[in-house]
Design an enzyme around this catalytic site. Structure first.
Site, mmCIF file in Angstrom:
data_model
loop_
_atom_site.group_PDB
_atom_site.id
_atom_site.type_symbol
_atom_site.label_atom_id
_atom_site.label_comp_id
_atom_site.label_asym_id
_atom_site.label_seq_id
_atom_site.Cartn_x
_atom_site.Cartn_y
_atom_site.Cartn_z
ATOM 1 C CE LYS A 12 42.049 35.700 44.008
ATOM 2 N NZ LYS A 12 43.017 34.599 44.216
ATOM 3 C CG PHE A 16 40.973 44.971 46.765
ATOM 4 C CD1 PHE A 16 41.433 44.656 48.030
ATOM 5 C CD2 PHE A 16 39.900 45.847 46.652
ATOM 6 C CE1 PHE A 16 40.832 45.189 49.165
ATOM 7 C CE2 PHE A 16 39.294 46.398 47.765
ATOM 8 C CZ PHE A 16 39.761 46.065 49.034
ATOM 9 C CB VAL A 17 47.114 44.672 43.310
ATOM 10 C CG1 VAL A 17 48.095 44.034 42.343
ATOM 11 C CG2 VAL A 17 46.762 46.090 42.857
ATOM 12 C CB SER A 34 45.338 32.100 52.817
ATOM 13 O OG SER A 34 44.753 30.873 53.137
ATOM 14 C CB SER A 35 44.030 37.394 52.282
ATOM 15 O OG SER A 35 42.639 37.186 52.266
ATOM 16 C CD GLU A 49 46.617 29.602 50.429
ATOM 17 O OE1 GLU A 49 45.475 29.651 50.929
ATOM 18 O OE2 GLU A 49 46.828 29.437 49.228
ATOM 19 C CG ASN A 108 38.166 30.346 48.274
ATOM 20 O OD1 ASN A 108 39.375 30.495 48.180
ATOM 21 N ND2 ASN A 108 37.325 31.369 48.373
ATOM 22 C CB SER A 122 37.726 27.727 58.433
ATOM 23 O OG SER A 122 39.121 27.622 58.620
ATOM 24 C CD GLN A 146 35.352 49.846 39.452
ATOM 25 O OE1 GLN A 146 35.828 50.167 38.378
ATOM 26 N NE2 GLN A 146 34.053 49.927 39.710
ATOM 27 N N GLY A 182 30.538 47.680 49.701
ATOM 28 C CA GLY A 182 29.404 46.874 50.108
ATOM 29 C C GLY A 182 29.804 45.881 51.180
ATOM 30 N NE ARG A 183 25.507 43.533 55.138
ATOM 31 C CZ ARG A 183 24.312 43.072 55.476
ATOM 32 N NH1 ARG A 183 23.211 43.647 54.973
ATOM 33 N NH2 ARG A 183 24.193 42.035 56.287
#
Length: 380
Positions: free
Chosen positions: A158, A202-203, A210-211, A15, A344, A353, A241, A245-246
């Site tokens: 996480k 999602f792994v 920052s994904s 990043e 975060n 941002s 999992q 949703g939003r």
């Protein structure tokens, strides 16, 4: 009397370029009547580099001038270009030292460049957002913006973050953690445990941001490759999992003089780019495409849900013992459940941002936000 602010950016994580753009935004918004910025970049080798040596007098900062390139005529943009910036190599690094209860920035010969009153670390990812540089500041007795050592470390991991959230009574989605040892000695059992989760999955690198390194998979046959991809960024991986949703975000700002932290209006990311297939709000859509996503803030939620998001954002902030600032991300399902995703402790902080944008819509603009964070760092 102005105070010297060490604006620390760059770093050794993926990043790195995001941090540079963040620093430009902060430097241009800093109140120069009260603060004198001392920008220092950390390059990929870990050297600390005195930045801005080509900064023209009374000019706005740019990425070029910050990383010691001579200014050129450019079209100003708030997004990262395809050619990502980086802090240059140097033969003359700088360092911090503590002398007689004060902190000094010195050159390689030990000459004092400046006395530092407060640090504003704008580092994302490992060796910056994870408690490491915060520990350095603690040993120097140097006040700094943001979360402390423990909260930074928990907020970066996480796995432990989810444990803290569960203990605080927040609703956390199903996940499986894959450690280095598990992957090499217990792989079959790990894959079987992950197979119990509902697709899509999602792994993610456990300690990334920052994904970067994240893969969305819809078939279990894609799982091992996705884990190997995430392991390029971190040896510990979490598999979550997917939650339908939003995606709702909420900014938290600490309270001055012992006041309770407060939450911004919730925001919602709406991905709008028609030219690229953004399967989720990834690095490119966050930082390299100005038109890929829009922020809806306040998010269109019922009043009671808005209040719940704001209250749970503060609960999450306190659950990891955060300080200064944080952005808390939730899922709001179509069954009207609020599920926390992550916190975060040093969120993206460029002017575009989501964290500063949410506070802008709540009534605190970017310069005031920076001034408040510096005041929080220096309070007794």
């Amino acid at each position: 009397m102005t105070k010297n602010v060490l604006v620390l950016f760059g770093g050794q994580s993926p990043e790195h370029p995001v941090s540079i753009v963040t620093a430009v935004g902060v430097l241009n918004a800093l109140d120069r009547n009260h603060y004198n910025p001392i920008p220092v970049g950390i390059n990929h080798h870990g050297d600390w580099v005195l930045a801005g040596t080509h900064q023209p007098d009374d000019a706005d900062w740019s990425v070029a001038t910050l990383i010691n390139e001579r200014p050129v005529e450019t079209t100003h943009t708030t997004a990262l270009s395809d050619e990502l910036p980086e802090v240059p190599a140097t033969d003359t690094p700088v360092a911090l030292r503590s002398v007689n209860s004060s902190t000094q920035l010195i050159d390689v010969e030990g000459n004092v460049i400046a006395d530092i009153d407060v640090a504003f670390p704008l580092l994302h990812g490992p060796n910056g957002e994870d408690g490491t540089v915060q520990g350095l500041f603690e040993t120097l007795n140097l006040p700094y913006v943001g979360a402390g050592v423990l909260a930074s470390a928990v907020g970066m991991d996480k796995h432990f973050m989810k444990i803290a959230f569960r203990h605080a009574g927040l609703h956390v989605g199903p996940w499986v953690t894959v450690t280095e040892t598990d992957w090499h000695t217990n792989r079959t059992a790990v894959l079987e445990e992950i197979a119990k989760l509902e697709l899509p999955l999602f792994v993610k690198p456990a300690r990334g941001g920052s994904s970067l390194g994240i893969t969305r998979i819809t078939l279990l046959s894609e799982l091992e490759q996705a884990i190997e991809h995430a392991r390029q960024y971190d040896t510990k991986v979490v598999v979550e999992q997917g939650i339908l949703g939003r995606e709702i975000e909420c900014g938290v700002l600490d309270g001055l003089n012992g006041a309770k932290p407060k939450a911004s209006y919730p925001g919602e990311i709406v991905v709008t780019d028609d030219d690229q297939d953004f399967q989720f709000y990834d690095f490119t859509s966050k930082y390299q495409s100005e038109n890929s996503a829009e922020l809806s803030c306040p998010a269109e939620l019922a009043d009671d849900v808005t209040a719940l998001v704001r209250a749970q954002a503060v609960t999450a902030f306190q659950a990891v013992d955060a300080a200064g600032l944080s952005r808390v991300d939730f899922f709001y399902t179509y069954d009207n459940e609020l599920i926390i995703n992550e916190i975060n402790t040093m969120p993206g902080f460029t002017p575009i941002s989501m964290y500063p944008q949410m506070w802008q819509r709540t009534g605190i603009d970017y310069p005031e936000l920076i001034d408040t964070l510096l005041a929080l760092a220096q309070q007794d």
